[in-house]
Design an enzyme around this catalytic site. Structure first.
Site, PDB file in Angstrom:
ATOM      1  N   ASP A   7       0.870  -1.216  -0.090  1.00 54.38           N
ATOM      2  CA  ASP A   7      -0.049  -0.076   0.030  1.00 54.38           C
ATOM      3  C   ASP A   7       0.972   1.271   0.022  1.00 54.38           C
ATOM      4  O   ASP A   7       2.175   1.034   0.591  1.00 54.38           O
ATOM      5  CB  ASP A   7      -0.905  -0.117   1.267  1.00 54.38           C
ATOM      6  CG  ASP A   7      -1.743   1.168   1.003  1.00 54.38           C
ATOM      7  OD1 ASP A   7      -2.546   1.146   0.309  1.00 54.38           O
ATOM      8  OD2 ASP A   7      -1.879   2.009   2.150  1.00 54.38           O
ATOM      9  N   GLU A   9       0.917   5.784   0.484  1.00 54.93           N
ATOM     10  CA  GLU A   9       0.182   6.972   0.710  1.00 54.93           C
ATOM     11  C   GLU A   9       0.793   8.053  -0.008  1.00 54.93           C
ATOM     12  O   GLU A   9       1.875   8.005  -0.461  1.00 54.93           O
ATOM     13  CB  GLU A   9       0.062   7.445   2.175  1.00 54.93           C
ATOM     14  CG  GLU A   9      -0.533   6.401   3.131  1.00 54.93           C
ATOM     15  CD  GLU A   9      -2.027   6.167   2.850  1.00 54.93           C
ATOM     16  OE1 GLU A   9      -2.547   7.219   2.563  1.00 54.93           O
ATOM     17  OE2 GLU A   9      -2.635   5.098   3.316  1.00 54.93           O
ATOM     18  N   HIS A  57      -4.311  11.215   5.712  1.00 56.64           N
ATOM     19  CA  HIS A  57      -3.006  10.202   6.238  1.00 56.64           C
ATOM     20  C   HIS A  57      -2.324  11.043   7.411  1.00 56.64           C
ATOM     21  O   HIS A  57      -1.543  10.300   8.237  1.00 56.64           O
ATOM     22  CB  HIS A  57      -2.145   9.896   5.410  1.00 56.64           C
ATOM     23  CG  HIS A  57      -1.714  11.124   4.401  1.00 56.64           C
ATOM     24  ND1 HIS A  57      -0.892  12.179   4.705  1.00 56.64           N
ATOM     25  CD2 HIS A  57      -1.897  11.575   3.031  1.00 56.64           C
ATOM     26  CE1 HIS A  57      -0.882  13.130   4.014  1.00 56.64           C
ATOM     27  NE2 HIS A  57      -1.164  12.729   2.628  1.00 56.64           N
ATOM     28  N   HIS A 152      -5.117   6.619   7.891  1.00 54.17           N
ATOM     29  CA  HIS A 152      -4.766   5.886   6.875  1.00 54.17           C
ATOM     30  C   HIS A 152      -3.106   5.792   6.952  1.00 54.17           C
ATOM     31  O   HIS A 152      -2.738   6.842   7.135  1.00 54.17           O
ATOM     32  CB  HIS A 152      -5.113   6.232   5.284  1.00 54.17           C
ATOM     33  CG  HIS A 152      -6.389   5.785   4.944  1.00 54.17           C
ATOM     34  ND1 HIS A 152      -6.619   4.917   4.085  1.00 54.17           N
ATOM     35  CD2 HIS A 152      -7.714   6.591   5.400  1.00 54.17           C
ATOM     36  CE1 HIS A 152      -7.997   4.959   3.806  1.00 54.17           C
ATOM     37  NE2 HIS A 152      -8.675   5.710   4.704  1.00 54.17           N
ATOM     38  N   ASP A 157      -2.634  -0.173   6.630  1.00 50.69           N
ATOM     39  CA  ASP A 157      -3.537  -0.761   5.614  1.00 50.69           C
ATOM     40  C   ASP A 157      -2.935  -2.192   4.720  1.00 50.69           C
ATOM     41  O   ASP A 157      -3.907  -3.004   4.658  1.00 50.69           O
ATOM     42  CB  ASP A 157      -3.716   0.257   4.403  1.00 50.69           C
ATOM     43  CG  ASP A 157      -4.523   1.428   5.263  1.00 50.69           C
ATOM     44  OD1 ASP A 157      -4.795   1.227   6.541  1.00 50.69           O
ATOM     45  OD2 ASP A 157      -4.775   2.367   4.367  1.00 50.69           O
TER      46      ASP A 157
END
Length: 234
Positions: A7, A9, A57, A152, A157
């Site tokens: 994942d 960001e 985030h 997040h 995640d």
């Protein structure tokens, strides 16, 4: 094959608008078990995040200022995913950013470094058409706790997605298992009845049993099923 759940960001929603990766998190799965191997980096994007992305985030420009740039973590990331199946939720989004970061470095696209990329969002939509298939929705559907997720985070995640992916792909959930004829060999040697030991109930145990049946007869008009089946009246 190794599997890597990954994942990212980012500073915004579109790499083509100059937005950059600010965090990468990846977790290894081998033999359908999450291992202890992790890759996690915060990345200095050399720009600010959009207000909407920052609200998601929480990674400020000040926090990221002393973190390595993507060029400094690229080799480690590519080595971590090399020859593995990489699982990403809504893969097209992350791949757009990864490919743009690699393009800046004169490198090939991300999929050129791994065996393949699996989009867990596409898989979820196949399994649950017409339903919400966000990571939060899938956590709820598959009983994966995400109560500790207030913002997040790439590694957080990735961990949630690893649990969700394993739940989505675990296969047979039914207690009824259909087997092909002859698929199981049973070692059924002849039974020697002389080896069986028969334990006879004691007088006290028989009396206790009768007392229980008497109680059932008093509470049930039809009487105890045991006595009806055995032809013994109370």
């Amino acid at each position: 094959m190794r599997q890597i759940v990954l994942d990212t960001e980012t500073t915004g929603l579109a790499a083509r608008e100059g937005h950059r990766i600010i965090e990468v998190g990846a977790i290894e799965i081998v033999g359908r078990r999450v291992t202890e191997r992790r890759l996690h980096h915060y990345v200095n994007p050399e720009r600010d995040s959009d207000e909407g992305a920052l609200a998601v985030h929480g990674l400020t420009t000040e926090f990221l200022a002393d973190k390595p740039k993507f060029a400094e973590i690229a080799e480690e990331l590519l080595a971590f995913v090399r020859d593995a199946e990489v699982i990403i939720h809504n893969a097209s989004f992350d791949l757009e950013f990864l490919d743009e970061e690699l393009r800046r470095l004169g490198r090939e696209t991300f999929v050129d470094y791994c065996a393949r990329v699996t989009d867990s969002l596409a898989l979820a939509r196949e399994l649950h058409p017409g339903k919400r298939n966000s990571l939060d929705a899938l956590c709820e559907r598959y009983g994966v706790s995400n109560r500790h997720r207030t913002l997040h985070g790439a590694l957080l995640d990735a961990g949630l997605l690893a649990d969700v992916y394993l739940a989505m792909t675990r296969g047979q959930d039914s207690l009824v298992i259909e087997l092909d004829e002859g698929s199981i060999a049973i070692d059924a040697a002849p039974l020697d009845l002389n080896c069986l030991r028969v334990r006879v109930a004691s007088d006290a145990e028989l009396a206790a049993h009768e007392a229980v049946l008497d109680g059932i007869d008093l509470q049930c008009k039809a009487g105890a099923v045991w006595r009806r089946a055995s032809g013994v009246a109370g």
